[in-house]
Design an enzyme around this catalytic site. Sequence first.
Site, PDB file in Angstrom:
ATOM      1  CB  CYS A  73      60.306  79.848 -15.889  1.00 48.61           C
ATOM      2  SG  CYS A  73      58.635  80.842 -15.914  1.00 48.61           S
ATOM      3  CG  HIS A 121      57.860  78.031 -12.145  1.00 46.43           C
ATOM      4  ND1 HIS A 121      58.858  79.088 -12.476  1.00 46.43           N
ATOM      5  CD2 HIS A 121      58.463  76.865 -11.849  1.00 46.43           C
ATOM      6  CE1 HIS A 121      60.143  78.137 -12.588  1.00 46.43           C
ATOM      7  NE2 HIS A 121      59.533  76.963 -11.999  1.00 46.43           N
ATOM      8  CG  HIS A 133      62.148  74.692 -12.484  1.00 46.62           C
ATOM      9  ND1 HIS A 133      61.630  75.199 -11.355  1.00 46.62           N
ATOM     10  CD2 HIS A 133      63.162  73.498 -11.724  1.00 46.62           C
ATOM     11  CE1 HIS A 133      62.061  74.702 -10.293  1.00 46.62           C
ATOM     12  NE2 HIS A 133      62.616  73.800 -10.422  1.00 46.62           N
TER      13      HIS A 133
END
Length: 169
Positions: A73, A121, A133
């Site tokens: 990420c 995240h 993402h």
Amino acid sequence: MSLGEPSRGVRVHGVARGRDGTRPSKINSDQATSPTTGSGSCSGSGGSAAKTACNQIGEPYVWAANGPDSFDCSGLTQYAWASAGVQLDHYTGSQWTAGVAVSRANLRTGDLVFFYSDHHHMGIYVGNGLIVHVPHTGDVVRMAQLANMPYSGARRPGLTVRSRATGHR
């Protein structure tokens, strides 16, 4: 299938595949949109970063990877913003302190969006309530609706408090 809608494919060796067994095609980078106009036009460094992130759709998640053929990420956001000339560390904790904080109501194309209370995240806002993402091992870079994510905050890279106050980047 519309943008942000999950594909109805299969997985081959941990990578999502279409019904015909091929990897999803990358979307046209002009599909990154301006949240204020809803048009396909993105300008400036945030628009450039968002377009680069969109061009990675379909690339696999690999822990600690930052491109060009696989990402985690923070590696995806680092890679996307590097295309706009902004250097970010390859760590969500460091990216959480990059640039300036922005409210959810003031998100712009290219803003870094963070999820979960510990910010473990993240993704990049591409407009119209959508993010790009790469979720986890066995998945690929994908588009998702921000409203369906456990949002915890956002940052705008490339700005500092001083440059925001003076209007200079």
